[in-house]
Design a protein around this motif. Structure first.
Motif, PDB file in Angstrom:
ATOM      1  N   GLY A 192       1.583 -36.924  28.199  1.00 46.62           N
ATOM      2  CA  GLY A 192       1.863 -36.987  29.762  1.00 46.62           C
ATOM      3  C   GLY A 192       3.175 -36.070  29.924  1.00 46.62           C
ATOM      4  N   ASP A 193       4.158 -36.555  30.937  1.00 39.89           N
ATOM      5  CA  ASP A 193       5.267 -35.758  31.320  1.00 39.89           C
ATOM      6  C   ASP A 193       6.233 -35.618  30.294  1.00 39.89           C
ATOM      7  OD1 ASP A 193       4.040 -35.823  33.659  1.00 39.89           O
ATOM      8  OD2 ASP A 193       5.396 -37.395  34.641  1.00 39.89           O
ATOM      9  N   GLN A 194       6.178 -36.275  28.920  1.00 41.54           N
ATOM     10  CA  GLN A 194       6.987 -35.970  28.060  1.00 41.54           C
ATOM     11  C   GLN A 194       6.739 -34.650  27.289  1.00 41.54           C
ATOM     12  OE1 GLN A 194       6.969 -39.241  25.095  1.00 41.54           O
ATOM     13  NE2 GLN A 194       6.985 -40.714  26.668  1.00 41.54           N
ATOM     14  N   HIS A 195       5.642 -34.031  27.431  1.00 37.99           N
ATOM     15  CA  HIS A 195       4.935 -32.836  26.714  1.00 37.99           C
ATOM     16  C   HIS A 195       5.535 -31.746  27.451  1.00 37.99           C
ATOM     17  CE1 HIS A 195       2.664 -30.724  23.977  1.00 37.99           C
ATOM     18  NE2 HIS A 195       1.717 -30.167  24.998  1.00 37.99           N
ATOM     19  N   CYS A 196       6.143 -30.683  26.424  1.00 38.27           N
ATOM     20  CA  CYS A 196       6.856 -29.502  27.066  1.00 38.27           C
ATOM     21  C   CYS A 196       6.108 -28.414  26.248  1.00 38.27           C
ATOM     22  CB  CYS A 196       8.286 -29.418  27.034  1.00 38.27           C
ATOM     23  SG  CYS A 196       9.012 -30.890  27.994  1.00 38.27           S
ATOM     24  N   PRO A 197       5.072 -27.751  26.623  1.00 32.66           N
ATOM     25  CA  PRO A 197       4.502 -26.820  25.714  1.00 32.66           C
ATOM     26  C   PRO A 197       5.016 -25.126  25.793  1.00 32.66           C
ATOM     27  CG  PRO A 197       3.224 -27.038  27.509  1.00 32.66           C
ATOM     28  CD  PRO A 197       4.238 -28.071  27.828  1.00 32.66           C
ATOM     29  N   VAL A 198       6.042 -25.083  26.964  1.00 36.35           N
ATOM     30  CA  VAL A 198       6.703 -23.734  26.957  1.00 36.35           C
ATOM     31  C   VAL A 198       7.880 -24.299  27.370  1.00 36.35           C
ATOM     32  CG1 VAL A 198       6.916 -21.543  28.166  1.00 36.35           C
ATOM     33  CG2 VAL A 198       4.502 -22.778  27.622  1.00 36.35           C
ATOM     34  N   THR A 199       8.901 -23.713  26.885  1.00 38.05           N
ATOM     35  CA  THR A 199      10.283 -23.684  26.921  1.00 38.05           C
ATOM     36  C   THR A 199      11.351 -22.716  26.739  1.00 38.05           C
ATOM     37  OG1 THR A 199      11.042 -24.637  24.885  1.00 38.05           O
ATOM     38  CG2 THR A 199      10.220 -26.052  26.387  1.00 38.05           C
ATOM     39  N   VAL A 200      12.134 -22.449  27.940  1.00 34.31           N
ATOM     40  CA  VAL A 200      13.267 -21.257  27.597  1.00 34.31           C
ATOM     41  C   VAL A 200      14.527 -21.949  27.916  1.00 34.31           C
ATOM     42  CG1 VAL A 200      13.851 -19.038  28.352  1.00 34.31           C
ATOM     43  CG2 VAL A 200      11.565 -19.695  28.373  1.00 34.31           C
ATOM     44  N   HIS A 201      15.540 -21.649  27.060  1.00 35.99           N
ATOM     45  CA  HIS A 201      16.973 -22.062  27.273  1.00 35.99           C
ATOM     46  C   HIS A 201      17.744 -20.921  27.490  1.00 35.99           C
ATOM     47  CE1 HIS A 201      15.313 -25.929  25.957  1.00 35.99           C
ATOM     48  NE2 HIS A 201      16.374 -26.675  26.699  1.00 35.99           N
ATOM     49  N   TRP A 202      18.605 -20.716  28.180  1.00 35.71           N
ATOM     50  CA  TRP A 202      19.983 -19.549  27.950  1.00 35.71           C
ATOM     51  C   TRP A 202      21.040 -20.083  28.442  1.00 35.71           C
ATOM     52  CZ3 TRP A 202      16.445 -20.138  32.008  1.00 35.71           C
ATOM     53  CH2 TRP A 202      16.851 -19.841  33.319  1.00 35.71           C
ATOM     54  N   ARG A 203      22.238 -19.271  28.340  1.00 36.62           N
ATOM     55  CA  ARG A 203      23.335 -19.360  28.741  1.00 36.62           C
ATOM     56  C   ARG A 203      24.209 -17.942  29.318  1.00 36.62           C
ATOM     57  NH1 ARG A 203      27.080 -23.579  27.678  1.00 36.62           N
ATOM     58  NH2 ARG A 203      26.117 -24.111  25.799  1.00 36.62           N
ATOM     59  N   ALA A 204      24.713 -17.873  30.295  1.00 32.02           N
ATOM     60  CA  ALA A 204      25.439 -16.744  30.755  1.00 32.02           C
ATOM     61  C   ALA A 204      26.536 -16.284  29.943  1.00 32.02           C
ATOM     62  CB  ALA A 204      25.742 -16.968  32.368  1.00 32.02           C
ATOM     63  N   PRO A 205      26.669 -14.941  30.188  1.00 29.47           N
ATOM     64  CA  PRO A 205      27.804 -14.381  29.251  1.00 29.47           C
ATOM     65  C   PRO A 205      29.253 -15.025  29.402  1.00 29.47           C
ATOM     66  CG  PRO A 205      26.406 -12.643  30.285  1.00 29.47           C
ATOM     67  CD  PRO A 205      25.989 -13.857  30.852  1.00 29.47           C
ATOM     68  N   ASP A 206      29.544 -15.599  30.477  1.00 26.86           N
ATOM     69  CA  ASP A 206      30.649 -16.066  30.951  1.00 26.86           C
ATOM     70  C   ASP A 206      30.713 -17.619  30.756  1.00 26.86           C
ATOM     71  OD1 ASP A 206      29.023 -16.780  32.961  1.00 26.86           O
ATOM     72  OD2 ASP A 206      30.122 -16.404  34.404  1.00 26.86           O
ATOM     73  N   GLY A 207      29.468 -17.985  29.929  1.00 27.42           N
ATOM     74  CA  GLY A 207      29.507 -19.475  29.681  1.00 27.42           C
ATOM     75  C   GLY A 207      29.123 -20.316  30.484  1.00 27.42           C
ATOM     76  N   GLY A 208      29.395 -21.404  31.027  1.00 28.18           N
ATOM     77  CA  GLY A 208      28.726 -22.202  32.108  1.00 28.18           C
ATOM     78  C   GLY A 208      27.771 -23.132  31.524  1.00 28.18           C
ATOM     79  N   PRO A 209      27.060 -23.951  32.153  1.00 29.76           N
ATOM     80  CA  PRO A 209      26.045 -24.863  31.702  1.00 29.76           C
ATOM     81  C   PRO A 209      24.772 -23.883  31.176  1.00 29.76           C
ATOM     82  CG  PRO A 209      25.914 -24.578  34.201  1.00 29.76           C
ATOM     83  CD  PRO A 209      27.245 -23.896  33.661  1.00 29.76           C
ATOM     84  N   VAL A 210      23.909 -24.631  30.346  1.00 21.70           N
ATOM     85  CA  VAL A 210      22.978 -24.391  30.003  1.00 21.70           C
ATOM     86  C   VAL A 210      21.979 -24.504  31.175  1.00 21.70           C
ATOM     87  CG1 VAL A 210      20.893 -25.067  28.287  1.00 21.70           C
ATOM     88  CG2 VAL A 210      23.050 -24.908  27.562  1.00 21.70           C
ATOM     89  N   ARG A 211      21.107 -23.304  31.182  1.00 21.74           N
ATOM     90  CA  ARG A 211      20.032 -23.155  31.983  1.00 21.74           C
ATOM     91  C   ARG A 211      18.729 -23.280  31.404  1.00 21.74           C
ATOM     92  NH1 ARG A 211      24.041 -19.088  34.203  1.00 21.74           N
ATOM     93  NH2 ARG A 211      24.950 -20.595  35.931  1.00 21.74           N
ATOM     94  N   TRP A 212      17.511 -23.694  31.987  1.00 21.21           N
ATOM     95  CA  TRP A 212      16.434 -23.776  31.309  1.00 21.21           C
ATOM     96  C   TRP A 212      15.219 -23.788  32.067  1.00 21.21           C
ATOM     97  CZ3 TRP A 212      13.650 -27.715  33.317  1.00 21.21           C
ATOM     98  CH2 TRP A 212      14.227 -28.721  33.858  1.00 21.21           C
ATOM     99  N   LEU A 213      13.925 -23.206  31.852  1.00 22.60           N
ATOM    100  CA  LEU A 213      12.636 -23.252  32.498  1.00 22.60           C
ATOM    101  C   LEU A 213      11.758 -23.682  31.486  1.00 22.60           C
ATOM    102  CD1 LEU A 213      10.785 -20.605  31.808  1.00 22.60           C
ATOM    103  CD2 LEU A 213      12.628 -19.392  32.971  1.00 22.60           C
ATOM    104  N   ARG A 214      10.755 -24.116  32.150  1.00 22.24           N
ATOM    105  CA  ARG A 214       9.629 -24.780  31.255  1.00 22.24           C
ATOM    106  C   ARG A 214       8.289 -24.605  32.065  1.00 22.24           C
ATOM    107  NH1 ARG A 214       9.316 -31.369  30.988  1.00 22.24           N
ATOM    108  NH2 ARG A 214       9.582 -31.741  33.387  1.00 22.24           N
ATOM    109  N   ALA A 215       7.224 -24.674  31.449  1.00 20.13           N
ATOM    110  CA  ALA A 215       5.888 -24.781  32.002  1.00 20.13           C
ATOM    111  C   ALA A 215       5.652 -26.307  32.464  1.00 20.13           C
ATOM    112  CB  ALA A 215       4.728 -24.431  31.234  1.00 20.13           C
ATOM    113  N   ALA A 216       5.407 -26.556  33.574  1.00 17.41           N
ATOM    114  CA  ALA A 216       5.355 -28.254  33.718  1.00 17.41           C
ATOM    115  C   ALA A 216       4.331 -28.935  32.862  1.00 17.41           C
ATOM    116  CB  ALA A 216       4.984 -28.359  35.040  1.00 17.41           C
ATOM    117  N   PRO A 217       4.576 -30.151  32.705  1.00 15.74           N
ATOM    118  CA  PRO A 217       3.978 -30.951  31.823  1.00 15.74           C
ATOM    119  C   PRO A 217       2.484 -30.913  32.598  1.00 15.74           C
ATOM    120  CG  PRO A 217       5.851 -32.120  32.211  1.00 15.74           C
ATOM    121  CD  PRO A 217       5.846 -30.859  33.092  1.00 15.74           C
TER     122      PRO A 217
END
Length: 475
Positions: free
Chosen positions: A360-385
């Protein structure tokens, strides 16, 4: 980490209920049975003034919430909360009772006896012994499947240890048989069916650690050492110390950023690499989602597991050149996970050959994580469950998606502190990341929506079931 976790649990202790309160205020107030036994492990490990007495009270309270109803599906498990009603004549699993509390609580009780039995009052040890027999009876009757990895590794230890403690050869045989079936299934591809879970890999390491550090079975010790070493190396392959996250895809995850919730794998990495390097919320359990899982830390620490030296080193090394992994999870159905890690970007994808998932909603088949050059929080995107997509990332970091139906693929984009600048059909400009569709974007109707939960980009096929390729550029 055990000391800090136990000190935090001190603040949750309710002396009247003799149980831990839930971490966040609830109306009406509730308490946690499973987490209280983990607190007892922390108290017995810390051994400050009054800790033994409180641990004794806590364990007596926990034991009082076990079901002893032979012949029922919930026999031998525990209430999740003392307020929970009895399951009734036609109980529904997960709604009316949790069968897994047998393994979670039973293994913790065995760990307590392994290390602290001589410190405990005789009447408490006798009650623990009775509870362990009930838990093993109920779990054996349930028949835990070997592909339910995190519960299976605990169940094998529970059966074998109860069998050895009470001279019950059938229980010992059940434990070693389940251990062999788990190992046989894993050996086919050297991957666990519950693949790459930031939470349940933590339970796997706990269960396998019990096989090696607290089991009297040569079978469990040998098979467990084999799987535990390989699992640590798999984790090190996909872990990104700079982003403090493990690259996807995830069969089961309770969040997309381990710095925002208490992922059990984060606790393990903190124990191995040091608390300053732990992929955990910087504000501690008070600032964490899924905060109750932080209570598990004393059990992990007590096992004293030491991964291979190369793993410990890699968990602290920056990603200085791109790294690519392809893992066959299973052959039938064929499931292949691919991951790509760069200096400030990581991508994960799952090709399940058109098969669905039970998670169900726990499943993440496509994920992308990144951080900007100046740091800051981790950003992410995913294909919805539940997205109808099979995907793979190649050695160059290009993400290729095959749409399995005419249903839309919905991407969830999370960029805390700033909004996406451009979300066009063929190009997205996100904070710190550019995304370019390089194939078949004309075969989709693209829509975007925003809410307080994030930004969503929906690609709806207009011509059959096309493919979509995405390239990423950190900026």
């Amino acid at each position: 980490m055990s000391t800090e976790a136990t000190a935090w649990m001190d603040t949750l202790w309710d002396p009247e209920a003799r149980l831990l309160r839930t971490p966040r205020p609830a109306d009406p107030p509730t308490h946690m049975v499973r987490e209280t036994v983990w607190y007892a492990v922390g108290l017995l490990t810390r051994r400050s003034t009054g800790d033994l007495e409180r641990a004794t009270e806590a364990l007596h309270a926990v034991l009082g919430h076990q079901y002893d109803v032979p012949g029922t599906v919930f026999h031998g498990t525990w209430r999740r909360s003392p307020d929970e009603a009895d399951p009734g004549a036609e109980p529904v699993e997960w709604r009316d009772y949790d069968p897994n509390w047998r393994e979670f609580i039973g293994t913790a009780l065995l760990l307590i006896l392994h290390h602290f039995e001589t410190d405990l009052p005789a009447d408490l040890v006798a009650r623990i012994d009775s509870a362990l027999v009930l838990a093993a009876e109920g779990s054996v009757r349930r028949g835990v499947r070997p592909d339910y990895t995190n519960i299976a590794v605990m169940a094998a230890y529970l059966y074998d240890s109860v069998g050895r403690r009470f001279g019950l050869p059938p229980a010992m045989r059940a434990g070693e048989s389940l251990a062999r079936r788990v190992h046989t299934l894993w050996s086919a591809t050297t991957a666990f069916p519950e693949f790459n879970s930031p939470t349940y890999y933590g339970v796997d390491l706990y269960g396998l650690g019990l096989w090696g550090a607290a089991s009297g079975s040569p079978v469990l010790w040998s098979l467990g050492t084999d799987m535990e070493t390989a699992l640590w190396r798999e984790i090190a392959d996909r872990y990104h110390p700079g982003l403090r996250n493990i690259a996807g895809p995830y069969d089961r995850a309770y969040g997309m950023d381990m710095q925002q919730y208490a992922a059990l794998l984060g606790l393990w990495i903190g124990l191995v690499a040091g608390p300053d390097a732990a992929p955990l919320p910087s504000g501690g359990p008070e600032a964490a989602g899924h905060a109750h899982d932080w209570c598990f830390a004393p059990c992990f620490a007590l096992l004293g597991v030491v991964p291979p030296e190369d793993v410990t080193a890699r968990l602290g090394q920056d990603v200085v050149r791109p790294r690519y992994m392809a893992t066959t999870i299973s052959e039938s159905p064929r499931r292949v996970a691919t991951s790509w890690l760069g200096e400030r970007l990581m991508i994960g994808a799952l090709d399940a050959a058109g098969e669905g998932t039970p998670w169900g909603d726990q499943h993440c088949p496509v994920t992308v994580h990144w951080r900007a050059p100046d740091g800051g929080p981790v950003r992410w995107l995913r294909a919805a469950p539940q997205s109808p997509v099979d995907a793979a990332v190649d050695r160059d970091g290009c993400l290729r998606l095959r749409i399995r139906s005419s249903e839309p693929v919905r991407f969830e984009v999370h960029t805390p502190g700033s909004a996406p600048a451009v979300l066009a059909p063929g190009h997205w400009r996100l904070p710190g990341l550019g995304v370019r569709a390089v194939e078949s974007q004309e075969c989709f109707d693209v829509r975007t929506t925003s809410s307080r939960d994030g930004t969503f980009v929906e690609y709806r096929p207009t011509e059959g079931a096309p493919t979509l390729s995405l390239r990423f550029l950190t900026s």
